[in-house]
Scaffold this motif. Sequence first.
Motif, PDB file in Angstrom:
ATOM      1  N   CYS A   1       0.786  -1.240   0.000  1.00  0.00           N
ATOM      2  CA  CYS A   1       0.000   0.000   0.000  1.00  0.00           C
ATOM      3  C   CYS A   1       0.814   1.284   0.000  1.00  0.00           C
ATOM      4  CB  CYS A   1      -0.897   0.030   1.238  1.00  0.00           C
ATOM      5  SG  CYS A   1      -2.234  -1.125   1.192  1.00  0.00           S
ATOM      6  N   CYS A   2       1.714   1.388   0.960  1.00  0.00           N
ATOM      7  CA  CYS A   2       2.147   2.703   1.420  1.00  0.00           C
ATOM      8  C   CYS A   2       3.482   3.137   0.832  1.00  0.00           C
ATOM      9  CB  CYS A   2       2.230   2.681   2.946  1.00  0.00           C
ATOM     10  SG  CYS A   2       2.730   4.263   3.637  1.00  0.00           S
TER      11      CYS A   2
ATOM     12  N   CYS B   1      -4.159  10.644   0.558  1.00  0.00           N
ATOM     13  CA  CYS B   1      -2.702  10.629   0.666  1.00  0.00           C
ATOM     14  C   CYS B   1      -2.050  11.702  -0.198  1.00  0.00           C
ATOM     15  CB  CYS B   1      -2.226   9.239   0.234  1.00  0.00           C
ATOM     16  SG  CYS B   1      -0.486   8.923   0.492  1.00  0.00           S
TER      17      CYS B   1
ATOM     18  N   CYS C   1      -4.287   4.129   6.124  1.00  0.00           N
ATOM     19  CA  CYS C   1      -4.758   5.148   5.175  1.00  0.00           C
ATOM     20  C   CYS C   1      -5.918   5.969   5.734  1.00  0.00           C
ATOM     21  CB  CYS C   1      -5.163   4.496   3.861  1.00  0.00           C
ATOM     22  SG  CYS C   1      -3.819   3.623   3.033  1.00  0.00           S
TER      23      CYS C   1
ATOM     24  N   GLY D   1      -4.790   9.306   6.899  1.00  0.00           N
ATOM     25  CA  GLY D   1      -4.024  10.119   5.956  1.00  0.00           C
ATOM     26  C   GLY D   1      -4.205  11.609   6.166  1.00  0.00           C
TER      27      GLY D   1
END
Length: 450
Positions: A222-223, A270, A387, A390
């Motif tokens: 994901c990140c 994000c 998330c 975020g």
Amino acid sequence: MYIFGELVKRYWNGKLNHINDLNQLADEIKDKFSFESQDMPFIKNHIRIAMGLDPKGDDDFKNELDIIKDAKEIGQPVVTKIDGACEHCDEENCKCVEACKYEANIYKRQKEPVIINNKCLSCGYCVTSCDFGALADKIEFIPVIDLLKDNKVQVYAVVAPAIVGQFGEDVSMGQLRTALKILGFQDMIEVALFADILTIKEAFEFSHLVKTEEDFFLTSCCCPVWFNLTKKSYPDIFQFMSPTVSPMIASGRILKKLYKDVKVVFIAPCIAKKAEIKEPGLKGDIDFVLNFRELDEIFRALEINLQDLPSSDKDQASFGGRVYARTGGVSFSVKTVVNRLEPTRLIKLKAKKVDGVQKCKMILDDLSNKKNINYNFIEGMGCNGGCVGGPRTNIDIEKATKLVNEFGEDSLIMTPFDNLNVMKILKQIGIKSIDEIMDKKEVIQLLTRE
């Protein structure tokens, strides 16, 4: 957001065609918020950033509208500084100095902040901490307007799993799909669907790589903050990270393989995702990134009332894919697939889940020092809570986590292995057997970083 909202309204309605239109907007902002004449460079630079452009050292608009009309992408850096604002800040209580969770890469010196781009993770916390507008992330929507109004171009909106509930608890995902179609998007697709695909790939990778009690594996799913923190500062640990692309990148690559000449816009909480799409090897997979606050302002500027819209619902992703939005979601999803692949596996998946940059650094330090390692699957999220925490969310972490879990539970699909949408896509990209996700050349190119 006021400046951005005014830009959207005027550009959308064809009232932003000349330098004089930009100057008029700047004058109106000056009068509305009681700025002084010497503040005009500051105002005009915020207009440039809201258009997706770099700030300039002078206050004269020149060819900004021509540049943005021809823009195929928004350039680096994503997080940028605006001169002049720091003059109004009390240096002793400056929040920007302490905002960066990674070695204070953005800090105040003399009359302006300094950004060290080779270290900055683009997490965005400095932007949301600055009360004076000295730091901002470029907004990527003005070029998207031209794409949405071009009948020859199909534009897909792919939305992060954290989007559920961000525009009101009474606003369904189906109503959000309808709103995006009103804007001109071809359709709204859950990135959780592509998370399901990558879950299967990472489950195979885990099974192939973790064979003893000493082996461990880092998810990359994901990140970008987690990925870049590991890559830049822990090269000894980076070798244990999955080469799999993020679900966002996978969504763009797969959609562009299935549909010719389409554009793909990712919508997320994000700021770091804006930087990820500009990385070498990933450029062009996603065309533009919007965040939840920007989309909220777009709906407001164009007077789209989500609560009044009909709902166009689709069940695209599994429970596992949808909970990627919060800490532990990736670990849960991958574990369900590993257990299906190897129900009698002797080395069980033991997950370690961390969130926030400081905790990510701590776990990477432990791994480097071979300290307290009693786990073999490590999931890192740069934001607290994942998330859902975020920097550009519209609701608090606790509420967002609750709504994400409920939306996941509402899915008729429990695990990625049960998702017929996944199997249909895999067949379309040339996979006849699920095992081919690891060794078929065309699939590796789609789902793996260079």
